[in-house]
Design a protein around this motif. Structure first.
Motif, PDB file in Angstrom:
ATOM      1  N   ARG A  51     -28.173 -23.226  30.541  1.00  0.00           N
ATOM      2  CA  ARG A  51     -28.545 -24.638  30.767  1.00  0.00           C
ATOM      3  C   ARG A  51     -27.564 -25.565  30.033  1.00  0.00           C
ATOM      4  O   ARG A  51     -27.109 -26.571  30.584  1.00  0.00           O
ATOM      5  CB  ARG A  51     -29.970 -24.886  30.255  1.00  0.00           C
ATOM      6  N   LEU A  52     -27.261 -25.224  28.773  1.00  0.00           N
ATOM      7  CA  LEU A  52     -26.356 -26.066  27.979  1.00  0.00           C
ATOM      8  C   LEU A  52     -24.945 -26.055  28.558  1.00  0.00           C
ATOM      9  O   LEU A  52     -24.285 -27.092  28.641  1.00  0.00           O
ATOM     10  CB  LEU A  52     -26.341 -25.587  26.523  1.00  0.00           C
ATOM     11  N   LEU A  53     -24.499 -24.869  28.995  1.00  0.00           N
ATOM     12  CA  LEU A  53     -23.152 -24.772  29.591  1.00  0.00           C
ATOM     13  C   LEU A  53     -23.080 -25.594  30.873  1.00  0.00           C
ATOM     14  O   LEU A  53     -22.017 -26.099  31.247  1.00  0.00           O
ATOM     15  CB  LEU A  53     -22.790 -23.302  29.876  1.00  0.00           C
ATOM     16  N   ALA A  54     -24.244 -25.756  31.542  1.00  0.00           N
ATOM     17  CA  ALA A  54     -24.287 -26.554  32.776  1.00  0.00           C
ATOM     18  C   ALA A  54     -24.462 -28.043  32.466  1.00  0.00           C
ATOM     19  O   ALA A  54     -24.626 -28.853  33.382  1.00  0.00           O
ATOM     20  CB  ALA A  54     -25.423 -26.059  33.666  1.00  0.00           C
ATOM     21  N   GLY A  55     -24.471 -28.378  31.162  1.00  0.00           N
ATOM     22  CA  GLY A  55     -24.490 -29.796  30.786  1.00  0.00           C
ATOM     23  C   GLY A  55     -25.860 -30.362  30.464  1.00  0.00           C
ATOM     24  O   GLY A  55     -25.997 -31.543  30.152  1.00  0.00           O
ATOM     25  N   GLN A  56     -26.903 -29.527  30.529  1.00  0.00           N
ATOM     26  CA  GLN A  56     -28.236 -30.051  30.208  1.00  0.00           C
ATOM     27  C   GLN A  56     -28.413 -30.162  28.696  1.00  0.00           C
ATOM     28  O   GLN A  56     -27.978 -29.312  27.944  1.00  0.00           O
ATOM     29  CB  GLN A  56     -29.318 -29.122  30.773  1.00  0.00           C
ATOM     30  N   GLN A  57     -29.046 -31.243  28.267  1.00  0.00           N
ATOM     31  CA  GLN A  57     -29.353 -31.408  26.852  1.00  0.00           C
ATOM     32  C   GLN A  57     -30.564 -32.315  26.741  1.00  0.00           C
ATOM     33  O   GLN A  57     -30.609 -33.359  27.378  1.00  0.00           O
ATOM     34  CB  GLN A  57     -28.156 -32.029  26.140  1.00  0.00           C
ATOM     35  N   ASP A  58     -31.556 -31.919  25.959  1.00  0.00           N
ATOM     36  CA  ASP A  58     -32.763 -32.740  25.860  1.00  0.00           C
ATOM     37  C   ASP A  58     -32.633 -33.730  24.709  1.00  0.00           C
ATOM     38  O   ASP A  58     -31.869 -33.527  23.777  1.00  0.00           O
ATOM     39  CB  ASP A  58     -33.987 -31.844  25.642  1.00  0.00           C
ATOM     40  N   GLY A  59     -33.431 -34.800  24.766  1.00  0.00           N
ATOM     41  CA  GLY A  59     -33.470 -35.766  23.675  1.00  0.00           C
ATOM     42  C   GLY A  59     -34.233 -35.194  22.495  1.00  0.00           C
ATOM     43  O   GLY A  59     -34.689 -34.050  22.546  1.00  0.00           O
ATOM     44  N   PRO A  60     -34.394 -35.997  21.431  1.00  0.00           N
ATOM     45  CA  PRO A  60     -35.044 -35.475  20.213  1.00  0.00           C
ATOM     46  C   PRO A  60     -36.564 -35.400  20.305  1.00  0.00           C
ATOM     47  O   PRO A  60     -37.210 -34.939  19.373  1.00  0.00           O
ATOM     48  CB  PRO A  60     -34.615 -36.478  19.139  1.00  0.00           C
ATOM     49  N   GLN A  61     -37.158 -35.829  21.436  1.00  0.00           N
ATOM     50  CA  GLN A  61     -38.617 -35.808  21.524  1.00  0.00           C
ATOM     51  C   GLN A  61     -39.141 -34.375  21.633  1.00  0.00           C
ATOM     52  O   GLN A  61     -38.478 -33.514  22.199  1.00  0.00           O
ATOM     53  CB  GLN A  61     -39.112 -36.639  22.721  1.00  0.00           C
ATOM     54  N   VAL A  62     -40.321 -34.150  21.065  1.00  0.00           N
ATOM     55  CA  VAL A  62     -40.951 -32.833  21.150  1.00  0.00           C
ATOM     56  C   VAL A  62     -41.923 -32.872  22.335  1.00  0.00           C
ATOM     57  O   VAL A  62     -42.977 -33.478  22.262  1.00  0.00           O
ATOM     58  CB  VAL A  62     -41.700 -32.499  19.846  1.00  0.00           C
ATOM     59  N   ALA A  63     -41.511 -32.290  23.449  1.00  0.00           N
ATOM     60  CA  ALA A  63     -42.371 -32.303  24.643  1.00  0.00           C
ATOM     61  C   ALA A  63     -42.587 -30.871  25.103  1.00  0.00           C
ATOM     62  O   ALA A  63     -41.626 -30.161  25.404  1.00  0.00           O
ATOM     63  CB  ALA A  63     -41.714 -33.121  25.753  1.00  0.00           C
ATOM     64  N   VAL A  64     -43.851 -30.438  25.130  1.00  0.00           N
ATOM     65  CA  VAL A  64     -44.153 -29.095  25.638  1.00  0.00           C
ATOM     66  C   VAL A  64     -45.163 -29.227  26.774  1.00  0.00           C
ATOM     67  O   VAL A  64     -45.847 -30.238  26.898  1.00  0.00           O
ATOM     68  CB  VAL A  64     -44.700 -28.162  24.525  1.00  0.00           C
ATOM     69  N   HIS A  65     -45.219 -28.199  27.624  1.00  0.00           N
ATOM     70  CA  HIS A  65     -46.075 -28.263  28.811  1.00  0.00           C
ATOM     71  C   HIS A  65     -46.898 -26.984  28.927  1.00  0.00           C
ATOM     72  O   HIS A  65     -46.325 -25.909  29.080  1.00  0.00           O
ATOM     73  CB  HIS A  65     -45.217 -28.393  30.078  1.00  0.00           C
TER      74      HIS A  65
END
Ligand code: KG4
Ligand code: ZN
Length: 335
Positions: free
Chosen positions: A316-330
């Motif tokens: 995911r990271l190599l494909a450019g995805q990066q999440d913000g600093p928020q803690v979000a779980v589902h």
């Protein structure tokens, strides 16, 4: 890129360090099975508290085994769902705190994507595209996979997941939690042909599953035997055999159908139930008849682990995805 992966969605704390050039550097797992066994299933609050206790020591252990320090970690990956919210929050908070402190990115990974990609950690990984059968304690899905993040749901369970069916059936036969390995072990002593269980939803078109009726069928069979004065260990083993055979054959029939529909000849099986030897063997036989191949992870990477999360996060990271600093779980989260 070196990614530290954290898995805390249920009752296993998994940590691993994956290097995009060198592969898996180290991984460690703490299973809470002994903590939950007396309750016959996972107690969410106990699970969360134990993840808190285990996460940091396991991170230290993995870094030490890999001969790395925190400064050698380039990014973090954690399971963001689906799973138990309290348990997920432990991994998410740990990863986000480390991300902020170290100034490196963090990415939330879908637990089932982790399972799906676990066979990529093996020596002969499957090439895209392929059909994946995801069989865990919470999910039973057939998915067409054309690449990372390119998933098309072909069919899924309308009620119990395959692993859930193993666990519930084991419980009503008086076996320990988790039930999958227990039924598999007991079934080895079972007699073929003594009982015949239904193969649910195989007599109609489509790729969906339904396993809850098999559990009821098992209960009725076991109660009838007991009422007739036959509650022997051999009878229990014969029932376990018939149940396992019914689940495995149902999965094989649907996989064959999915391969035919998609015209593909590569099948990946992933998730806890993919550790089942009968399932591996019978899918292997079906694929060799078709001139195809079945792929799976080593047994310890079939059930929950940190390595699959580190790997999926790295992709995911190599494909450019990066999440913000928020803690979000589902707790629930479609893939
Ligand atoms: O993937 P997993 O570790 O956790 C979830 O994401 O749910 O899967 C756990 C499930 C449990 O239901 C367990 O009984 C089942 O996988 N399982 C097995 C075997 N090993 C684990 N089921 C059948 N045969 C096995 N050998
Ligand atoms: Zn899982």
């Amino acid at each position: 890129m070196r990614v530290l992966g954290l898995e805390t969605s249920c009752d296993e704390t998994g940590v691993a360090l994956y290097d995009s050039e060198r592969g898996l550097l180290a991984d460690a797992l703490f299973s809470q099975i002994d903590l939950h066994r007396m309750y016959g299933g996972v107690v969410p609050e106990l699970a969360s508290r134990d993840h808190v206790r285990r996460a940091v020591p396991l991170i230290r252990q993995v870094l030490a085994e890999a001969g790395c320090s925190l400064q050698d970690v380039d990014a973090l990956a954690y399971t963001a769902g689906p799973g138990l919210v309290g348990a997920l929050l432990v991994g998410a908070c740990t990863a986000q705190a480390m991300s902020t402190a170290l100034g490196i990115p963090a990415v939330g990974v879908h637990h089932m994507e982790g399972h799906l990609l676990a066979p990529m950690l093996e020596e002969n990984p499957p090439a895209f595209p392929f059909v994946a059968l995801l069989v865990s304690g919470g999910h039973t899905q057939l998915v067409r996979v054309d690449g990372i993040g390119r998933y098309q749901l072909l069919g899924e369970s309308l009620d119990d997941a395959a692993g859930e069916a193993f666990d519930k059936t084991a419980k009503l036969l008086g076996l320990d939690y988790p039930g999958g390995p227990e039924i598999a072990r007991l079934a080895e002593q079972g007699t073929a042909g003594r009982f015949t269980f239904p193969r649910p939803m195989t007599d109609r078109p489509g790729l969906d599953f339904s396993f809850s009726g098999l559990k009821t069928f098992t209960l009725n069979t076991w109660q009838q035997c007991q009422a007739a004065g036959d509650a022997s260990e051999q009878t229990r083993a014969d029932i376990a055999y018939a149940f396992q055979q019914a689940v495995v054959e149902t999965l094989v029939i649907k996989c064959r159908r999915a391969l035919k529909d998609t015209q593909l000849k590569r099948l990946v099986i992933a998730g806890g139930v993919s550790a089942n030897l009968q399932l591996r063997e019978q899918l292997g036989a079906m694929l060799s008849k078709l001139g195809g191949q079945v792929f799976y992870a080593r047994p310890r990477f079939c059930t929950d682990n940190g390595a699959m999360i580190a790997y999926a996060g790295c992709q995911r990271l190599l494909a450019g995805q990066q999440d913000g600093p928020q803690v979000a779980v589902h707790a629930r989260w479609p893939m």
